[in-house]
Design a protein around this motif. Structure first.
Motif, PDB file in Angstrom:
ATOM      1  N   SER A  79       0.810  -1.214   0.039  1.00 49.01           N
ATOM      2  CA  SER A  79       0.144   0.005   0.046  1.00 49.01           C
ATOM      3  C   SER A  79       0.869   1.236  -0.120  1.00 49.01           C
ATOM      4  CB  SER A  79      -0.870   0.088   1.313  1.00 49.01           C
ATOM      5  OG  SER A  79      -1.589   1.073   1.382  1.00 49.01           O
ATOM      6  N   SER A  80       0.688   2.013  -0.972  1.00 53.31           N
ATOM      7  CA  SER A  80       1.361   3.377  -1.083  1.00 53.31           C
ATOM      8  C   SER A  80       0.952   4.261   0.043  1.00 53.31           C
ATOM      9  CB  SER A  80       1.422   4.041  -2.497  1.00 53.31           C
ATOM     10  OG  SER A  80       1.701   3.210  -3.586  1.00 53.31           O
ATOM     11  N   SER A  81      -0.246   4.263  -0.020  1.00 52.41           N
ATOM     12  CA  SER A  81      -0.479   5.250   1.257  1.00 52.41           C
ATOM     13  C   SER A  81      -0.116   5.036   2.481  1.00 52.41           C
ATOM     14  CB  SER A  81      -2.238   5.471   1.090  1.00 52.41           C
ATOM     15  OG  SER A  81      -2.817   3.993   1.378  1.00 52.41           O
ATOM     16  N   ARG A  82       0.034   3.737   2.856  1.00 53.04           N
ATOM     17  CA  ARG A  82       0.416   3.352   4.266  1.00 53.04           C
ATOM     18  C   ARG A  82       1.896   3.603   4.130  1.00 53.04           C
ATOM     19  NH1 ARG A  82      -2.694  -2.373   6.387  1.00 53.04           N
ATOM     20  NH2 ARG A  82      -4.493  -1.495   6.161  1.00 53.04           N
ATOM     21  N   PHE A  83       2.826   3.427   3.210  1.00 49.50           N
ATOM     22  CA  PHE A  83       4.040   3.919   3.181  1.00 49.50           C
ATOM     23  C   PHE A  83       4.318   5.025   3.533  1.00 49.50           C
ATOM     24  CE2 PHE A  83       8.042   4.817   0.933  1.00 49.50           C
ATOM     25  CZ  PHE A  83       9.045   3.945   1.714  1.00 49.50           C
ATOM     26  N   ILE A  84       3.597   6.156   2.641  1.00 43.20           N
ATOM     27  CA  ILE A  84       3.623   7.088   2.796  1.00 43.20           C
ATOM     28  C   ILE A  84       3.368   7.946   4.271  1.00 43.20           C
ATOM     29  CG2 ILE A  84       2.571   9.674   2.036  1.00 43.20           C
ATOM     30  CD1 ILE A  84       2.228   8.098  -0.608  1.00 43.20           C
ATOM     31  N   ALA A  85       2.399   7.277   4.721  1.00 44.03           N
ATOM     32  CA  ALA A  85       1.855   7.575   6.105  1.00 44.03           C
ATOM     33  C   ALA A  85       3.114   7.212   7.122  1.00 44.03           C
ATOM     34  CB  ALA A  85       0.860   6.835   6.610  1.00 44.03           C
ATOM     35  N   MET A  86       3.693   6.053   6.779  1.00 43.63           N
ATOM     36  CA  MET A  86       4.772   5.703   7.677  1.00 43.63           C
ATOM     37  C   MET A  86       5.780   6.473   7.631  1.00 43.63           C
ATOM     38  SD  MET A  86       7.496   2.372   7.753  1.00 43.63           S
ATOM     39  CE  MET A  86       8.365   3.224   6.371  1.00 43.63           C
ATOM     40  N   ILE A  87       6.291   6.972   6.481  1.00 38.14           N
ATOM     41  CA  ILE A  87       7.555   8.043   6.480  1.00 38.14           C
ATOM     42  C   ILE A  87       7.089   9.048   6.934  1.00 38.14           C
ATOM     43  CG2 ILE A  87       8.775   9.324   4.726  1.00 38.14           C
ATOM     44  CD1 ILE A  87       9.578   6.306   4.800  1.00 38.14           C
ATOM     45  N   GLY A  88       5.681   9.731   6.680  1.00 36.85           N
ATOM     46  CA  GLY A  88       5.270  10.883   7.602  1.00 36.85           C
ATOM     47  C   GLY A  88       5.482  10.897   8.773  1.00 36.85           C
ATOM     48  N   THR A  89       5.027   9.675   9.483  1.00 35.96           N
ATOM     49  CA  THR A  89       5.312   9.544  11.050  1.00 35.96           C
ATOM     50  C   THR A  89       6.610   9.788  11.411  1.00 35.96           C
ATOM     51  OG1 THR A  89       3.239   7.987  10.909  1.00 35.96           O
ATOM     52  CG2 THR A  89       4.514   7.758  12.936  1.00 35.96           C
ATOM     53  N   VAL A  90       7.610   9.011  10.784  1.00 33.00           N
ATOM     54  CA  VAL A  90       8.937   8.942  11.173  1.00 33.00           C
ATOM     55  C   VAL A  90       9.305  10.698  11.059  1.00 33.00           C
ATOM     56  CG1 VAL A  90      11.271   8.312  10.438  1.00 33.00           C
ATOM     57  CG2 VAL A  90       9.406   6.786  10.411  1.00 33.00           C
ATOM     58  N   ALA A  91       9.002  11.144   9.910  1.00 26.75           N
ATOM     59  CA  ALA A  91       9.263  12.528   9.793  1.00 26.75           C
ATOM     60  C   ALA A  91       8.858  13.515  10.702  1.00 26.75           C
ATOM     61  CB  ALA A  91       9.165  13.042   8.324  1.00 26.75           C
ATOM     62  N   ILE A  92       7.535  13.398  11.316  1.00 24.93           N
ATOM     63  CA  ILE A  92       7.085  14.300  12.188  1.00 24.93           C
ATOM     64  C   ILE A  92       7.661  13.865  13.677  1.00 24.93           C
ATOM     65  CG2 ILE A  92       4.914  14.425  13.363  1.00 24.93           C
ATOM     66  CD1 ILE A  92       3.709  14.344  10.776  1.00 24.93           C
ATOM     67  N   LEU A  93       7.879  12.548  14.069  1.00 21.32           N
ATOM     68  CA  LEU A  93       8.443  12.110  15.144  1.00 21.32           C
ATOM     69  C   LEU A  93       9.926  12.806  15.268  1.00 21.32           C
ATOM     70  CD1 LEU A  93       8.855  10.341  17.810  1.00 21.32           C
ATOM     71  CD2 LEU A  93       9.893   8.684  16.091  1.00 21.32           C
ATOM     72  N   MET A  94      10.719  12.959  14.169  1.00 20.52           N
ATOM     73  CA  MET A  94      11.937  13.627  13.979  1.00 20.52           C
ATOM     74  C   MET A  94      11.827  14.936  14.461  1.00 20.52           C
ATOM     75  SD  MET A  94      14.278  11.207  13.667  1.00 20.52           S
ATOM     76  CE  MET A  94      14.506   9.510  13.170  1.00 20.52           C
TER      77      MET A  94
END
Length: 147
Positions: A79-94
């Motif tokens: 799922s591209s949308s789930r992958f984008i959400a994961m990358i977004g979560t990591v970016a926001i966490l950082m």
């Protein structure tokens, strides 16, 4: 050479603790036998079983007769949308950790908690990274109306 201040030591300890905890999470997930990032980023997709020419087939693999429903198979697809959400979560966490460390440094160094009202707008704008995932989930609500 200036001496290291309490604020710098505290910020460094918190940053090291965050990095060590992330590495421990990573190691435990890599060693897990029952969990997979690939599975976590995949979602169930219903596909119609077809023959070599791309025609839908029934449960026995034969061409469809009039009124016979095609055979559907549920498979896990990336799922591209789930992958984008994961990358977004990591970016926001950082970013969250980075701003937190800066606030901690300022508080321990100056004794003042900074005004984060403008910073909150920055974090709210980060929600845009989750838009593809939210739209995908929202569109699945309307899938019941498909013929």
């Amino acid at each position: 050479m200036a001496s290291i201040s309490f604020a710098e030591i505290l910020v460094a300890l918190v940053a090291i603790a965050v990095v060590v905890s992330m590495l421990l999470f990573y190691r435990s997930l890599r060693e897990a036998d029952t969990w997979s990032l690939t599975d976590a980023l995949s979602e169930d997709v219903v596909l119609t079983k077809t023959d070599d020419q791309g025609n839908p087939v029934d449960a026995s693999g034969n061409a469809l007769l009039a009124g016979t429903p095609p055979l559907t198979v549920t498979v896990m697809k990336a799922s591209s949308s789930r992958f984008i959400a994961m990358i977004g979560t990591v970016a926001i966490l950082m970013l969250y950790v980075g701003f937190g460390l800066a606030c901690l440094y300022r508080f321990t160094n100056l004794g003042v908690i900074p005004d984060m009202s403008q910073g909150s707008n920055f974090f709210y704008s980060g929600i845009v990274l989750f838009a593809p995932y939210l739209i995908n989930k929202f569109s699945s609500v309307f899938s019941i109306f498909k013929p």
